[in-house]
Design an enzyme around this catalytic site. Structure first.
Site, PDB file in Angstrom:
ATOM      1  N   LYS A   1       2.710 -15.190   2.435  1.00  0.00           N
ATOM      2  CA  LYS A   1       2.654 -15.946   1.178  1.00  0.00           C
ATOM      3  C   LYS A   1       4.097 -16.296   0.813  1.00  0.00           C
ATOM      4  O   LYS A   1       4.602 -15.962  -0.265  1.00  0.00           O
ATOM      5  CB  LYS A   1       1.954 -15.083   0.107  1.00  0.00           C
ATOM      6  CG  LYS A   1       1.641 -15.792  -1.194  1.00  0.00           C
ATOM      7  CD  LYS A   1       0.535 -16.819  -1.089  1.00  0.00           C
ATOM      8  CE  LYS A   1       0.333 -17.513  -2.433  1.00  0.00           C
ATOM      9  NZ  LYS A   1      -0.548 -18.687  -2.354  1.00  0.00           N
TER      10      LYS A   1
ATOM     11  N   TYR B   1       0.817  -1.219   0.000  1.00  0.00           N
ATOM     12  CA  TYR B   1       0.000   0.000   0.000  1.00  0.00           C
ATOM     13  C   TYR B   1       0.851   1.270   0.000  1.00  0.00           C
ATOM     14  O   TYR B   1       0.384   2.328  -0.392  1.00  0.00           O
ATOM     15  CB  TYR B   1      -0.948   0.030   1.203  1.00  0.00           C
ATOM     16  CG  TYR B   1      -2.087  -0.964   1.116  1.00  0.00           C
ATOM     17  CD1 TYR B   1      -2.313  -1.712  -0.031  1.00  0.00           C
ATOM     18  CD2 TYR B   1      -2.930  -1.156   2.187  1.00  0.00           C
ATOM     19  CE1 TYR B   1      -3.345  -2.627  -0.097  1.00  0.00           C
ATOM     20  CE2 TYR B   1      -3.979  -2.071   2.123  1.00  0.00           C
ATOM     21  CZ  TYR B   1      -4.181  -2.802   0.981  1.00  0.00           C
ATOM     22  OH  TYR B   1      -5.210  -3.699   0.919  1.00  0.00           O
TER      23      TYR B   1
ATOM     24  N   ASP C   1      -3.843 -17.701   1.408  1.00  0.00           N
ATOM     25  CA  ASP C   1      -4.997 -18.348   0.758  1.00  0.00           C
ATOM     26  C   ASP C   1      -5.602 -19.410   1.666  1.00  0.00           C
ATOM     27  O   ASP C   1      -6.822 -19.520   1.802  1.00  0.00           O
ATOM     28  CB  ASP C   1      -4.602 -18.923  -0.618  1.00  0.00           C
ATOM     29  CG  ASP C   1      -3.257 -19.635  -0.609  1.00  0.00           C
ATOM     30  OD1 ASP C   1      -2.475 -19.458   0.352  1.00  0.00           O
ATOM     31  OD2 ASP C   1      -2.983 -20.384  -1.554  1.00  0.00           O
TER      32      ASP C   1
ATOM     33  N   ASP D   1     -11.596  -8.013   7.347  1.00  0.00           N
ATOM     34  CA  ASP D   1     -12.973  -7.834   6.870  1.00  0.00           C
ATOM     35  C   ASP D   1     -13.705  -9.171   6.809  1.00  0.00           C
ATOM     36  O   ASP D   1     -14.889  -9.268   7.129  1.00  0.00           O
ATOM     37  CB  ASP D   1     -13.000  -7.175   5.490  1.00  0.00           C
ATOM     38  CG  ASP D   1     -13.081  -5.658   5.589  1.00  0.00           C
ATOM     39  OD1 ASP D   1     -12.878  -5.135   6.708  1.00  0.00           O
ATOM     40  OD2 ASP D   1     -13.349  -5.000   4.572  1.00  0.00           O
TER      41      ASP D   1
ATOM     42  N   ASP E   1      -5.843  -6.521   5.660  1.00  0.00           N
ATOM     43  CA  ASP E   1      -7.005  -5.766   5.197  1.00  0.00           C
ATOM     44  C   ASP E   1      -8.125  -6.740   4.824  1.00  0.00           C
ATOM     45  O   ASP E   1      -9.279  -6.607   5.245  1.00  0.00           O
ATOM     46  CB  ASP E   1      -6.562  -4.947   3.964  1.00  0.00           C
ATOM     47  CG  ASP E   1      -7.587  -3.911   3.553  1.00  0.00           C
ATOM     48  OD1 ASP E   1      -8.634  -3.807   4.213  1.00  0.00           O
ATOM     49  OD2 ASP E   1      -7.336  -3.212   2.551  1.00  0.00           O
TER      50      ASP E   1
END
Ligand code: NAD
Length: 358
Positions: A192, A137, A224, A252, A248
């Protein structure tokens, strides 16, 4: 010692929900000062900026910030730098708030609110810790350019940079281990590492930091798989620590497991445990001013403030127990109402929490 709290209600339902959290904080018999300032669209209307100098100065000199929510339809056409949401980014940046803590708790009384089967989620209590100021980001370089070679030569491309410096990983890992020490002593680091260099680096540093916390059981999971396990068997997690982009998405996803956005608190901390505490939801302009918003996420954010920034763990537990008690009594704001329970307004919910405290 007097605790100093900056109170920034913001826009929409902000004032209604923050008022209830202030009443609760004020009833705990602690030595607190709470000073209020405008933020978001309200601040733009008054001072031409979503984060006025005086509001930022108040936030900086306070131990903690109780934040409502910002945003509203009437501000959507403003230029980006004047949009209400810029206030949150400005506070994060100026205060160095790098650690975002989002608990996802599903109180057994609300198990039907989740889209998952009650037996899978009832009693869920996990904590997701997301790094907030690094990663893809904010990594440089980023932008658009013309591809110089290979299959796509001559085409435009968009690109970003995923990166973490060692100290950034170390400090968020420490927050993760310390939170795990206060809970079930289990920490899952999500990355990852099978594909990304940044993630392999992250994993190596987390393993190194773990040597300082021999009492915490560290595990690693690929993002994942973590996204999958979070809906398959969410109660197998306790504390998760992860980078900005993975956090992020996972936070959620975890929020939706609980099915009730009006119940979810959050904290963003810096290295000195100064923090911004806010509900995970927005300013809900559709119900603003109607005394029907659920104030519990904000009240629970105030409880997090007591625990993480003000070092008042027993007062935090009192507030959390009071919230459990009102749910047990069957009191519900409209967003969590179901047949057989009692529908109450924002202020009535505040009254009930205050009563349960005593
Ligand atoms: P939202 O979270 O404000 O609302 C989504 C839905 O949830 C709405 O139907 C709303 O009525 C309901 N809801 C939210 N909080 C509730 C509560 N406490 N009690 C009962 N119902 C509640 O999200 P949105 O509608 O996408 O955004 C509205 C505004 O909020 C936008 O301007 C957005 O940019 C802003 N926003 C701000 C923050 C923040 O301040 N941190 C976060 C998200 C969105």
């Amino acid at each position: 010692m007097t605790h100093t709290i900056a109170v920034l209600p913001g826009d929409g339902i902000g004032h209604e929900i923050v008022e209830q959290a202030q009443r609760v904080l004020g009833a705990l018999g602690l030595d607190l000062t709470m000073e209020q300032a405008p933020v978001g669209g309200t601040a733009y209307d008054l001072h031409g900026h979503p984060l006025p100098e005086a509001t930022l100065a108040l936030a900086k000199r306070s131990q903690a910030i109780l934040f409502g929510a910002v945003g509203g339809w009437n501000y959507d056409s403003l230029p980006r730098e004047h949009r209400p949401e810029q206030a949150i980014l400005g506070l994060r940046k100026n205060l160095g708030l790098f650690a975002n803590l989002r608990p996802a708790i599903l109180y057994p009384q609300l198990a039907n609110a989740s889209s998952l089967k009650p037996e899978i989620v009832s009693g869920l209590d996990i904590l997701i810790i997301r790094e907030l100021t690094g990663d893809i980001y904010f990594g440089q370089p980023r932008g658009m350019r013309v591809v110089q070679e290979g299959q796509f030569k001559g085409e435009q491309e968009g690109f970003d940079t995923m990166r973490y410096a060692e100290s950034e990983v170390r400090r968020i890992a420490r927050i993760g281990f310390e939170a795990a020490q206060k809970r079930s002593k289990k920490l899952c680091s999500v990355d990852k590492a099978n594909v990304l260099e940044t993630s392999q680096f992250w994993r190596d540093i987390v393993i190194d930091v773990s040597k300082d916390y021999p009492d915490v059981q560290l595990s690693h999971m690929y993002i994942d798989n973590a996204a999958m396990q979070l809906v398959r068997a969410p109660k197998e997690f306790d504390v998760i620590v992860t980078g900005n982009i993975f956090g992020d998405i996972l936070s959620d996803e975890a929020a939706m497991l609980t099915g009730s956005i009006g119940m979810l608190p959050s904290a963003s901390l810096n290295a000195s445990n100064q923090g911004l505490y806010e509900p995970s939801h927005g300013s809900a302009p559709d119900i603003a001013g109607k005394n029907m918003a659920n104030p519990l996420a904000t009240i629970l954010s105030a409880a997090m403030m007591l625990r993480y920034s003000l070092n008042e763990a027993s007062a935090a537990a009192r507030v959390e127990d009071a919230v459990k008690a009102v749910l047990e009594q069957g009191l519900r704001t409209a967003d969590i109402y179901e047949a057989g329970t009692t529908k109450v307004s924002t202020s009535q919910m505040g009254d009930a929490v205050l009563k349960a405290l005593n």
